[in-house]
Design a protein around this motif. Structure first.
Motif, PDB file in Angstrom:
ATOM      1  N   LEU A   1      -2.295  12.651  -0.598  1.00 29.12           N
ATOM      2  CA  LEU A   1      -1.392  11.506  -0.733  1.00 29.12           C
ATOM      3  C   LEU A   1      -0.175  11.650   0.172  1.00 29.12           C
ATOM      4  CD1 LEU A   1      -1.442  10.821  -4.582  1.00 29.12           C
ATOM      5  CD2 LEU A   1      -2.239   9.303  -2.761  1.00 29.12           C
ATOM      6  N   ALA A   2       0.348  12.856   0.283  1.00 27.90           N
ATOM      7  CA  ALA A   2       1.504  13.065   1.164  1.00 27.90           C
ATOM      8  C   ALA A   2       1.136  12.775   2.620  1.00 27.90           C
ATOM      9  CB  ALA A   2       2.015  14.486   1.023  1.00 27.90           C
ATOM     10  N   LEU A   3      -0.042  13.192   3.029  1.00 30.96           N
ATOM     11  CA  LEU A   3      -0.497  12.883   4.393  1.00 30.96           C
ATOM     12  C   LEU A   3      -0.767  11.405   4.563  1.00 30.96           C
ATOM     13  CD1 LEU A   3      -2.851  15.913   5.111  1.00 30.96           C
ATOM     14  CD2 LEU A   3      -0.595  15.453   6.089  1.00 30.96           C
ATOM     15  N   ALA A   4      -1.295  10.755   3.527  1.00 34.42           N
ATOM     16  CA  ALA A   4      -1.575   9.316   3.613  1.00 34.42           C
ATOM     17  C   ALA A   4      -0.270   8.516   3.729  1.00 34.42           C
ATOM     18  CB  ALA A   4      -2.361   8.873   2.380  1.00 34.42           C
ATOM     19  N   ILE A   5       0.763   8.966   3.057  1.00 33.35           N
ATOM     20  CA  ILE A   5       2.047   8.265   3.143  1.00 33.35           C
ATOM     21  C   ILE A   5       2.632   8.376   4.547  1.00 33.35           C
ATOM     22  CG2 ILE A   5       4.456   8.394   2.383  1.00 33.35           C
ATOM     23  CD1 ILE A   5       3.448   8.822  -0.423  1.00 33.35           C
ATOM     24  N   THR A   6       2.465   9.523   5.184  1.00 31.86           N
ATOM     25  CA  THR A   6       3.008   9.678   6.526  1.00 31.86           C
ATOM     26  C   THR A   6       2.259   8.840   7.560  1.00 31.86           C
ATOM     27  OG1 THR A   6       1.652  11.617   6.969  1.00 31.86           O
ATOM     28  CG2 THR A   6       3.840  11.999   6.047  1.00 31.86           C
ATOM     29  N   LYS A   7       1.011   8.507   7.274  1.00 30.02           N
ATOM     30  CA  LYS A   7       0.225   7.701   8.209  1.00 30.02           C
ATOM     31  C   LYS A   7       0.587   6.221   8.139  1.00 30.02           C
ATOM     32  CE  LYS A   7      -2.248  11.080   9.726  1.00 30.02           C
ATOM     33  NZ  LYS A   7      -2.141  11.579  11.066  1.00 30.02           N
ATOM     34  N   PHE A   8       1.101   5.766   7.006  1.00 32.18           N
ATOM     35  CA  PHE A   8       1.412   4.335   6.852  1.00 32.18           C
ATOM     36  C   PHE A   8       2.837   4.054   7.142  1.00 32.18           C
ATOM     37  CE2 PHE A   8      -2.412   4.550   4.136  1.00 32.18           C
ATOM     38  CZ  PHE A   8      -3.147   3.613   4.809  1.00 32.18           C
TER      39      PHE A   8
ATOM     40  N   MET B   1       0.825  -1.187   0.000  1.00 35.08           N
ATOM     41  CA  MET B   1       0.000   0.000   0.000  1.00 35.08           C
ATOM     42  C   MET B   1       0.875   1.258   0.000  1.00 35.08           C
ATOM     43  SD  MET B   1      -3.134   0.534  -0.150  1.00 35.08           S
ATOM     44  CE  MET B   1      -4.652   1.003   0.537  1.00 35.08           C
ATOM     45  N   HIS B   2       1.939   1.197   0.773  1.00 30.38           N
ATOM     46  CA  HIS B   2       2.861   2.331   0.830  1.00 30.38           C
ATOM     47  C   HIS B   2       3.495   2.582  -0.538  1.00 30.38           C
ATOM     48  CE1 HIS B   2       5.609   5.190   2.549  1.00 30.38           C
ATOM     49  NE2 HIS B   2       6.639   4.521   2.062  1.00 30.38           N
ATOM     50  N   THR B   3       3.847   1.514  -1.240  1.00 27.79           N
ATOM     51  CA  THR B   3       4.453   1.646  -2.564  1.00 27.79           C
ATOM     52  C   THR B   3       3.467   2.251  -3.558  1.00 27.79           C
ATOM     53  OG1 THR B   3       5.775  -0.315  -2.072  1.00 27.79           O
ATOM     54  CG2 THR B   3       5.683   0.394  -4.360  1.00 27.79           C
ATOM     55  N   LEU B   4       2.220   1.849  -3.487  1.00 29.55           N
ATOM     56  CA  LEU B   4       1.188   2.392  -4.369  1.00 29.55           C
ATOM     57  C   LEU B   4       1.013   3.893  -4.152  1.00 29.55           C
ATOM     58  CD1 LEU B   4      -1.159   1.950  -6.404  1.00 29.55           C
ATOM     59  CD2 LEU B   4      -2.619   1.607  -4.406  1.00 29.55           C
ATOM     60  N   PHE B   5       0.955   4.300  -2.884  1.00 29.12           N
ATOM     61  CA  PHE B   5       0.807   5.724  -2.584  1.00 29.12           C
ATOM     62  C   PHE B   5       2.032   6.518  -3.034  1.00 29.12           C
ATOM     63  CE2 PHE B   5      -2.405   5.070   1.081  1.00 29.12           C
ATOM     64  CZ  PHE B   5      -3.441   5.100   0.171  1.00 29.12           C
ATOM     65  N   THR B   6       3.197   5.930  -2.890  1.00 31.12           N
ATOM     66  CA  THR B   6       4.417   6.615  -3.322  1.00 31.12           C
ATOM     67  C   THR B   6       4.442   6.803  -4.831  1.00 31.12           C
ATOM     68  OG1 THR B   6       5.600   5.640  -1.448  1.00 31.12           O
ATOM     69  CG2 THR B   6       6.933   6.562  -3.222  1.00 31.12           C
ATOM     70  N   VAL B   7       4.063   5.780  -5.568  1.00 28.40           N
ATOM     71  CA  VAL B   7       4.030   5.874  -7.028  1.00 28.40           C
ATOM     72  C   VAL B   7       2.985   6.907  -7.461  1.00 28.40           C
ATOM     73  CG1 VAL B   7       3.461   4.607  -9.141  1.00 28.40           C
ATOM     74  CG2 VAL B   7       4.924   3.560  -7.410  1.00 28.40           C
ATOM     75  N   LEU B   8       1.813   6.875  -6.838  1.00 26.68           N
ATOM     76  CA  LEU B   8       0.778   7.858  -7.158  1.00 26.68           C
ATOM     77  C   LEU B   8       1.232   9.281  -6.826  1.00 26.68           C
ATOM     78  CD1 LEU B   8      -2.514   6.105  -5.989  1.00 26.68           C
ATOM     79  CD2 LEU B   8      -1.818   6.643  -8.326  1.00 26.68           C
ATOM     80  N   LEU B   9       1.954   9.431  -5.721  1.00 18.32           N
ATOM     81  CA  LEU B   9       2.457  10.754  -5.345  1.00 18.32           C
ATOM     82  C   LEU B   9       3.448  11.277  -6.373  1.00 18.32           C
ATOM     83  CD1 LEU B   9       2.411  12.923  -3.084  1.00 18.32           C
ATOM     84  CD2 LEU B   9       4.431  11.809  -2.173  1.00 18.32           C
TER      85      LEU B   9
END
Length: 75
Positions: free
Chosen positions: A68-75, A1-9
């Motif tokens: 997305l940046a906030l979502a990455i910090t939560k995971f 999930m973290h990788t997906l958010f990073t790629v989307l970011l």
């Protein structure tokens, strides 16, 4: 999930850079630099056509970027 958010970011960041660079300047030259703030403050120039689309796209992409940046910090 973290990788997906990073790629989307990264994709959203690149799209945001492109959209900002595609926007035209509000005014050019020294006279535009002096009066540009007043025109933007009082809203004399309304965005139309492609400028309006780019402006709205910039707003949407920036909101998505921050979410997305906030979502990455939560995971």
């Amino acid at each position: 999930m973290h990788t997906l958010f990073t790629v989307l970011l990264i994709i959203v960041a690149l799209a945001l850079i492109v959209v900002v660079l595609l926007q035209s300047g509000k005014s050019a030259g020294l006279s535009g630099a002096i009066s540009g703030g007043a025109e933007q403050l009082f809203g004399k120039q309304k965005a139309r056509g492609m400028d309006l689309v780019l402006h709205r796209t910039t707003i949407v992409l920036s909101v998505v970027f921050f979410v997305l940046a906030l979502a990455i910090t939560k995971f």
